[in-house]
Motif scaffolding. Structure first.
Motif, PDB file in Angstrom:
ATOM      1  N   THR A 288     -10.004  34.958  57.052  1.00 49.33           N
ATOM      2  CA  THR A 288      -9.390  36.037  56.271  1.00 49.33           C
ATOM      3  C   THR A 288      -8.407  35.440  55.260  1.00 49.33           C
ATOM      4  N   ASP A 289      -8.649  35.727  53.992  1.00 50.27           N
ATOM      5  CA  ASP A 289      -7.883  35.108  52.905  1.00 50.27           C
ATOM      6  C   ASP A 289      -6.371  35.319  52.990  1.00 50.27           C
ATOM      7  N   PRO A 290      -5.893  36.494  53.401  1.00 47.66           N
ATOM      8  CA  PRO A 290      -4.433  36.686  53.446  1.00 47.66           C
ATOM      9  C   PRO A 290      -3.703  35.665  54.310  1.00 47.66           C
ATOM     10  N   THR A 291      -4.375  35.128  55.358  1.00 44.94           N
ATOM     11  CA  THR A 291      -3.710  34.126  56.192  1.00 44.94           C
ATOM     12  C   THR A 291      -3.541  32.816  55.425  1.00 44.94           C
ATOM     13  N   VAL A 292      -4.497  32.524  54.548  1.00 40.62           N
ATOM     14  CA  VAL A 292      -4.414  31.312  53.732  1.00 40.62           C
ATOM     15  C   VAL A 292      -3.272  31.440  52.726  1.00 40.62           C
ATOM     16  N   LEU A 293      -3.187  32.593  52.089  1.00 43.18           N
ATOM     17  CA  LEU A 293      -2.105  32.825  51.130  1.00 43.18           C
ATOM     18  C   LEU A 293      -0.752  32.789  51.819  1.00 43.18           C
ATOM     19  N   TYR A 294      -0.706  33.292  53.047  1.00 40.22           N
ATOM     20  CA  TYR A 294       0.554  33.252  53.802  1.00 40.22           C
ATOM     21  C   TYR A 294       0.930  31.802  54.093  1.00 40.22           C
ATOM     22  N   ALA A 295      -0.063  31.003  54.453  1.00 36.84           N
ATOM     23  CA  ALA A 295       0.192  29.588  54.719  1.00 36.84           C
ATOM     24  C   ALA A 295       0.698  28.885  53.461  1.00 36.84           C
ATOM     25  N   LEU A 296       0.172  29.278  52.309  1.00 36.77           N
ATOM     26  CA  LEU A 296       0.586  28.681  51.043  1.00 36.77           C
ATOM     27  C   LEU A 296       1.935  29.206  50.573  1.00 36.77           C
ATOM     28  N   GLY A 297       2.339  30.365  51.108  1.00 43.30           N
ATOM     29  CA  GLY A 297       3.589  30.980  50.678  1.00 43.30           C
ATOM     30  C   GLY A 297       3.476  31.588  49.295  1.00 43.30           C
ATOM     31  N   GLU A 298       2.282  32.083  48.970  1.00 40.10           N
ATOM     32  CA  GLU A 298       2.037  32.645  47.639  1.00 40.10           C
ATOM     33  C   GLU A 298       1.581  34.097  47.738  1.00 40.10           C
ATOM     34  N   HIS A 299       1.865  34.852  46.686  1.00 40.29           N
ATOM     35  CA  HIS A 299       1.399  36.239  46.596  1.00 40.29           C
ATOM     36  C   HIS A 299       0.469  36.345  45.381  1.00 40.29           C
ATOM     37  N   LYS A 300      -0.827  36.340  45.643  1.00 34.06           N
ATOM     38  CA  LYS A 300      -1.797  36.502  44.562  1.00 34.06           C
ATOM     39  C   LYS A 300      -3.002  37.264  45.089  1.00 34.06           C
ATOM     40  N   SER A 301      -3.808  37.777  44.178  1.00 32.03           N
ATOM     41  CA  SER A 301      -4.884  38.690  44.570  1.00 32.03           C
ATOM     42  C   SER A 301      -6.074  37.987  45.215  1.00 32.03           C
ATOM     43  N   ARG A 302      -6.373  36.754  44.802  1.00 31.39           N
ATOM     44  CA  ARG A 302      -7.543  36.072  45.350  1.00 31.39           C
ATOM     45  C   ARG A 302      -7.247  34.604  45.636  1.00 31.39           C
ATOM     46  N   THR A 303      -8.007  34.071  46.573  1.00 27.08           N
ATOM     47  CA  THR A 303      -7.895  32.645  46.883  1.00 27.08           C
ATOM     48  C   THR A 303      -9.005  31.889  46.162  1.00 27.08           C
ATOM     49  N   VAL A 304      -8.790  30.600  45.961  1.00 22.57           N
ATOM     50  CA  VAL A 304      -9.827  29.716  45.412  1.00 22.57           C
ATOM     51  C   VAL A 304     -10.186  28.710  46.495  1.00 22.57           C
ATOM     52  N   TYR A 305     -11.292  27.978  46.288  1.00 31.08           N
ATOM     53  CA  TYR A 305     -11.776  27.080  47.337  1.00 31.08           C
ATOM     54  C   TYR A 305     -10.748  26.030  47.741  1.00 31.08           C
ATOM     55  N   ASP A 306      -9.967  25.534  46.791  1.00 34.83           N
ATOM     56  CA  ASP A 306      -8.953  24.532  47.126  1.00 34.83           C
ATOM     57  C   ASP A 306      -7.902  25.089  48.086  1.00 34.83           C
ATOM     58  N   ASP A 307      -7.623  26.400  47.963  1.00 31.53           N
ATOM     59  CA  ASP A 307      -6.638  27.022  48.851  1.00 31.53           C
ATOM     60  C   ASP A 307      -7.077  26.946  50.313  1.00 31.53           C
ATOM     61  N   LEU A 308      -8.379  26.997  50.541  1.00 35.29           N
ATOM     62  CA  LEU A 308      -8.898  27.041  51.907  1.00 35.29           C
ATOM     63  C   LEU A 308      -8.680  25.738  52.660  1.00 35.29           C
ATOM     64  N   GLU A 309      -8.245  24.705  51.951  1.00 36.54           N
ATOM     65  CA  GLU A 309      -8.023  23.404  52.574  1.00 36.54           C
ATOM     66  C   GLU A 309      -6.590  23.227  53.074  1.00 36.54           C
ATOM     67  N   VAL A 310      -5.749  24.211  52.873  1.00 31.97           N
ATOM     68  CA  VAL A 310      -4.354  24.063  53.266  1.00 31.97           C
ATOM     69  C   VAL A 310      -4.251  23.795  54.772  1.00 31.97           C
ATOM     70  N   ASP A 311      -3.446  22.788  55.119  1.00 32.48           N
ATOM     71  CA  ASP A 311      -3.278  22.399  56.509  1.00 32.48           C
ATOM     72  C   ASP A 311      -2.171  23.240  57.137  1.00 32.48           C
ATOM     73  N   SER A 312      -2.562  24.259  57.871  1.00 30.64           N
ATOM     74  CA  SER A 312      -1.593  25.169  58.476  1.00 30.64           C
ATOM     75  C   SER A 312      -2.237  25.893  59.646  1.00 30.64           C
ATOM     76  N   PRO A 313      -1.472  26.140  60.718  1.00 33.38           N
ATOM     77  CA  PRO A 313      -2.021  26.908  61.843  1.00 33.38           C
ATOM     78  C   PRO A 313      -2.367  28.343  61.448  1.00 33.38           C
ATOM     79  N   TYR A 314      -1.859  28.791  60.284  1.00 33.22           N
ATOM     80  CA  TYR A 314      -2.173  30.138  59.805  1.00 33.22           C
ATOM     81  C   TYR A 314      -3.512  30.190  59.071  1.00 33.22           C
ATOM     82  N   ASN A 315      -4.082  29.037  58.745  1.00 34.27           N
ATOM     83  CA  ASN A 315      -5.339  28.997  57.998  1.00 34.27           C
ATOM     84  C   ASN A 315      -6.495  29.353  58.932  1.00 34.27           C
ATOM     85  N   THR A 316      -6.975  30.599  58.845  1.00 35.53           N
ATOM     86  CA  THR A 316      -8.035  31.057  59.747  1.00 35.53           C
ATOM     87  C   THR A 316      -9.420  30.622  59.303  1.00 35.53           C
ATOM     88  N   TYR A 317      -9.482  29.817  58.242  1.00 35.19           N
ATOM     89  CA  TYR A 317     -10.753  29.180  57.886  1.00 35.19           C
ATOM     90  C   TYR A 317     -10.909  27.887  58.682  1.00 35.19           C
TER      91      TYR A 317
END
Length: 378
Positions: A288-317
């Motif tokens: 779910t994309d919102p967990t990736v954005l939360y991990a990044l600490g950003e507020h934006k409408s969509r994620t990009v593929y690079d965002d999905l690589e963020v190393d965080s326990p919140y990253n549900t990808y």
């Protein structure tokens, strides 16, 4: 015709004309008297109406200065009205008395009250019946659903003298958090909200609502505690269902926050919830994309593929199961969707720019809809 007969006829005609004129004058006089009476009665009625209407309004809508009012034991409506009028809380004791009787109000409690000239009659009556003071709020803070802790801090900062950074620091303060755990032990569990990987201990625990405050500058502790208390009050009504489904409060708030963040205005939260349940059952990552954005600490409408690589326990990808904690505050509709999901076989969903949500049971079906409703829009 003889002169004598002619004279009598003229006299009779003259008298008839004279009587007719007299009747006209009398009708005029009567009409004027009736009109005058109507004006007097109407004026009195209108005046009385306006007077009563005015007496039903607050003494001074802009005056929130509290006045200490004592209602002695055994006071009747008449004496209470007189006390209120003497203290400048109501405009007219008689109007208050008849208003109370007309609305069949009773059960007033003796005691000391802090009442203000800005209070309405209904607020005054409620105060006297419950023993509580219904004062006009100095200001209100509205916290919508789906806000993250930093966004809520901004909402608080807009209405108070506190700065956003100062508020966030307080929300993350370990000593303050421990104090809240002691006050709300059934809601805040230290092992959950202060576990490794949790970004903000109180994330998801500041309930979305409108909060009135009656002090000009309440402390940050007061503001935050009021929001946490509201969360506890709301969750109490779902206690039986939560326990039956073997959810901890932290799990429920975390799951509900995912539904809240994925939901759009047109989305069916029950279906979104079912998708997450189905993926968890199959041990699939929630993705779910919102967990990736939360991990990044950003507020934006969509994620990009690079965002999905963020190393965080919140990253549900990258991680299966629920994230370590909530990613936003959830409203009742999302909480209920988690406790009562729809019965579906869906494993995927996506939302178009218009907010329409499309569900799929297979990856192939999902990719077809993505190409049709998402890629084609870009």
């Amino acid at each position: 015709m003889s002169e004598e007969k002619k004279s009598k006829k003229e006299i009779l005609l003259s008298k008839l004309i004279e009587r007719k004129e007299e009747a006209k004058v009398i009708r005029k006089i009567v009409g004027i008297i009736v009109l005058a009476l109507l004006i007097i009665v109407g004026g009195t009625a209108i005046g009385g109406y306006l007077y009563v209407k005015s007496a039903l309004q607050p003494v001074d809508e802009d005056n929130n200065k509290a006045v200490k009012v004592e209602i002695p034991i055994g006071s009747g409506v008449t004496s209470i009205g007189n006390i209120l009028e003497e203290n400048g809380i109501v405009k007219n004791a008689h109007v208050f008395k008849y208003y109370v009787k007309f609305n069949n109000e009773s059960g007033f409690q003796a005691g000391n009250y802090d009442l203000t000239p800005a209070m309405t009659l209904d607020e005054i009556i409620t105060s006297l019946k419950t023993g509580k003071v219904m004062m006009k709020a100095e200001f209100k803070i509205t916290v919508p659903e789906g806000l993250q802790l930093d966004q809520i801090a901004e909402k608080i900062a807009e209405k108070t003298p506190y700065k956003t950074d100062e508020i966030i620091k307080k929300l993350d303060d370990e000593k303050f958090i421990k104090g809240l755990i002691e006050k709300f032990p059934d809601l805040l569990v230290k092992e959950d909200i202060m576990a490794d990987g949790v970004k903000h201990p109180l994330e998801g625990y500041l309930y979305p609502s409108t909060y009135p405050f009656y002090e000009e500058e309440p402390s940050l502790n007061t503001i935050i505690e009021k929001m946490v208390s509201q969360t506890q009050d709301v969750l109490t009504q779902y206690e039986t269902s939560r326990v039956e489904q073997d959810f901890s409060i932290h799990e429920l708030m975390t799951f509900s926050s995912l539904v809240e963040e994925e939901a759009t205005e047109k989305a069916d939260r029950g279906k979104i919830s079912s998708v997450f349940y189905n993926r968890l059952e199959k041990e699939m990552p929630l993705q779910t994309d919102p967990t990736v954005l939360y991990a990044l600490g950003e507020h934006k409408s969509r994620t990009v593929y690079d965002d999905l690589e963020v190393d965080s326990p919140y990253n549900t990808y990258q991680n299966r199961g629920l994230p370590p904690g909530p990613i936003a505050n959830a409203g009742i509709s999302s909480i209920e969707a988690v406790l009562n999901p729809d019965n579906t076989e869906y494993l995927y969903f996506l939302a178009s720019k218009e907010g329409t949500v499309y569900y799929s049971e297979t990856l192939d079906e999902h990719n077809e809809k993505k190409a049709k409703y998402i890629t084609s829009e870009q």
